[in-house]
Design an enzyme around this catalytic site. Structure first.
Site, PDB file in Angstrom:
ATOM      1  N   HIS A 150      18.071  -2.299  28.332  1.00  0.00           N
ATOM      2  CA  HIS A 150      18.758  -2.560  27.067  1.00  0.00           C
ATOM      3  C   HIS A 150      20.256  -2.688  27.271  1.00  0.00           C
ATOM      4  O   HIS A 150      20.924  -3.469  26.587  1.00  0.00           O
ATOM      5  CB  HIS A 150      18.467  -1.439  26.061  1.00  0.00           C
ATOM      6  N   ASP A 151      20.801  -1.917  28.201  1.00  0.00           N
ATOM      7  CA  ASP A 151      22.235  -1.995  28.480  1.00  0.00           C
ATOM      8  C   ASP A 151      22.593  -3.357  29.064  1.00  0.00           C
ATOM      9  O   ASP A 151      23.530  -4.018  28.611  1.00  0.00           O
ATOM     10  CB  ASP A 151      22.651  -0.885  29.443  1.00  0.00           C
ATOM     11  N   VAL A 207      22.729  -6.504  26.768  1.00  0.00           N
ATOM     12  CA  VAL A 207      23.794  -6.564  25.762  1.00  0.00           C
ATOM     13  C   VAL A 207      25.130  -6.346  26.469  1.00  0.00           C
ATOM     14  O   VAL A 207      25.387  -5.271  26.990  1.00  0.00           O
ATOM     15  CB  VAL A 207      23.591  -5.490  24.673  1.00  0.00           C
ATOM     16  N   GLY A 211      26.035  -7.203  29.302  1.00  0.00           N
ATOM     17  CA  GLY A 211      25.915  -6.963  30.735  1.00  0.00           C
ATOM     18  C   GLY A 211      25.780  -5.485  31.057  1.00  0.00           C
ATOM     19  O   GLY A 211      25.842  -4.623  30.171  1.00  0.00           O
ATOM     20  N   SER A 247      27.655   0.214  28.059  1.00  0.00           N
ATOM     21  CA  SER A 247      28.073   0.216  26.647  1.00  0.00           C
ATOM     22  C   SER A 247      27.033   0.905  25.768  1.00  0.00           C
ATOM     23  O   SER A 247      27.358   1.383  24.672  1.00  0.00           O
ATOM     24  CB  SER A 247      28.317  -1.215  26.159  1.00  0.00           C
ATOM     25  N   PRO A 306      15.005  -8.584  23.732  1.00  0.00           N
ATOM     26  CA  PRO A 306      13.621  -9.030  23.572  1.00  0.00           C
ATOM     27  C   PRO A 306      12.869  -8.068  22.653  1.00  0.00           C
ATOM     28  O   PRO A 306      13.077  -6.854  22.714  1.00  0.00           O
ATOM     29  CB  PRO A 306      13.077  -8.972  25.011  1.00  0.00           C
ATOM     30  N   HIS A 315       6.559  -1.689  31.720  1.00  0.00           N
ATOM     31  CA  HIS A 315       5.809  -0.990  30.671  1.00  0.00           C
ATOM     32  C   HIS A 315       4.607  -0.246  31.249  1.00  0.00           C
ATOM     33  O   HIS A 315       3.833   0.353  30.505  1.00  0.00           O
ATOM     34  CB  HIS A 315       5.347  -1.969  29.590  1.00  0.00           C
ATOM     35  N   THR A 316       4.458  -0.277  32.557  1.00  0.00           N
ATOM     36  CA  THR A 316       3.420   0.525  33.208  1.00  0.00           C
ATOM     37  C   THR A 316       3.691   2.014  33.044  1.00  0.00           C
ATOM     38  O   THR A 316       2.790   2.833  33.234  1.00  0.00           O
ATOM     39  CB  THR A 316       3.298   0.171  34.711  1.00  0.00           C
ATOM     40  N   ASP A 371       0.549   1.676  28.818  1.00  0.00           N
ATOM     41  CA  ASP A 371      -0.397   1.382  29.893  1.00  0.00           C
ATOM     42  C   ASP A 371      -1.519   2.410  29.815  1.00  0.00           C
ATOM     43  O   ASP A 371      -1.483   3.450  30.471  1.00  0.00           O
ATOM     44  CB  ASP A 371       0.322   1.441  31.246  1.00  0.00           C
TER      45      ASP A 371
END
Length: 331
Positions: free
Chosen positions: A71-72, A75, A77, A81, A163, A193-194, A247
């Site tokens: 996520h960092d 947004v 780079g 932040s 996403p 997401h495993t 998972d």
């Protein structure tokens, strides 16, 4: 024959240039493996020990830190932040507010400031801690290029570009391409997401009144027995914040089970399941699963490679940005 030998030195020179350029892409602009080898040689060890200490009491920090880094980087780079406190920072938004692991980064920063004041950035701590988290869940290690500096801006409004669980494959591809990541990187990184969980509110719509073509009204791409299982865990009028494994059967181990679940119609998020139902991404899932007739891919190995690419998105180096004294506030 003679002209071949005459031009060989030129060819070798060009080949060396090409190899150097490829290496630069892996390392990234201004980042390199061992950046702190002389200024803070114990930096990576301090981060690793901190992560291990927290993981032993709360294994949920592993997927939390992995999501946090992702996520960092998506947004502004990879500039930490996401760690900044405030009334309207990235940290306050839905996707980021409840992530596990913020305390791990703060703890590591405190230890590093005691050992090497003003040297190691919060952005690098997050990148290193993410790698260590994957290893603790039985994934393979990789070398993390360091040398990032910390950003001074964090805006909640910019998190909208992350996403999302309802994104189509085309939207997912575009969001990754915008960051310099290709379709293989997309499938590989979503494979993270495993490990970890999702709240019922992010996928429950797939279970009820989603389609008129299925007897149970659920998303037709889902296995019917899996729908029944999820309906029991996430009733239509139940607790929307309840956490469910992404998972099923292997949520704490970094492996290819996630892709097996997609093949069997047992992907929890709609965006995840589409990696199997869309032909353009299905091939990569099949290659990770070793489907006969396709060139196989080693998921753990490729994950490290894609993580290095992702962790070099929009990095601040040199005199850009700063080295925060505490990760939750700009200097």
């Amino acid at each position: 024959m003679g002209s071949f030998f005459i031009h060989t030195p030129t060819f070798l020179f060009l080949l060396l240039i090409a190899m150097a350029a490829a290496a630069a892409l892996v390392q990234g602009q201004g980042t390199r493996v061992g950046f702190y080898s002389s200024t803070c040689p114990q930096a990576e060890s301090i981060v690793q020990k901190t992560v291990i200490s927290h993981f032993q009491s709360n294994p949920a920090i592993a997927p939390g830190l992995l999501r946090m880094h992702f996520h960092d980087c998506f947004v502004r780079g990879c500039d930490a932040s996401i760690l900044i406190n405030g009334s309207s920072t990235e940290k306050t938004t839905g996707p980021n507010r409840l992530l596990n692991g913020y305390d791990v980064i703060d703890d590591a920063k405190t230890r590093l400031e005691a050992a090497c004041p003003g040297v190691v950035s919060c952005a690098d701590i997050l990148a290193l801690a993410t790698r260590d988290s994957v290893v603790l869940t039985k994934g393979l290690t990789w070398k993390v290029p360091t040398g990032r500096r910390d950003g001074r801006v964090s805006l909640a409004s910019e998190v909208n570009n992350l996403p999302g669980p309802r994104d189509s494959i085309d939207v997912q591809k575009q969001k990754f391409a915008d960051k310099g990541l290709n379709d293989q990187d997309l499938v590989t990184l979503v494979g993270g997401h495993t490990i970890g969980t999702s709240a019922c509110q992010l996928f429950r719509y797939r279970l009820y009144n989603f389609s008129t073509t299925t007897a149970n009204g659920a998303d037709p791409s889902m296995d019917a027995s899996f729908v029944t299982q999820l309906q029991a865990l996430c009733p239509a009028d139940g607790d929307a914040s309840r956490r469910i494994a992404l998972d099923t059967g292997s949520q704490n181990t970094f492996d290819t089970s996630f892709f097996t679940n997609l093949k069997n119609g047992r992907g929890v998020l709609e965006s995840d399941q589409k990696l199997w139902t869309d032909a353009s991404t299905k091939t990569f899932v099949q290659r990770f699963l070793g489907v006969r007739g396709l060139l196989g891919l080693n998921f753990n190995l490729e994950f490290g490679r894609s993580m290095v690419k992702m962790s070099n998105i929009g990095v601040k180096t040199g005199t850009d940005g700063e080295i925060r004294r505490v990760c939750t506030a700009i200097n």
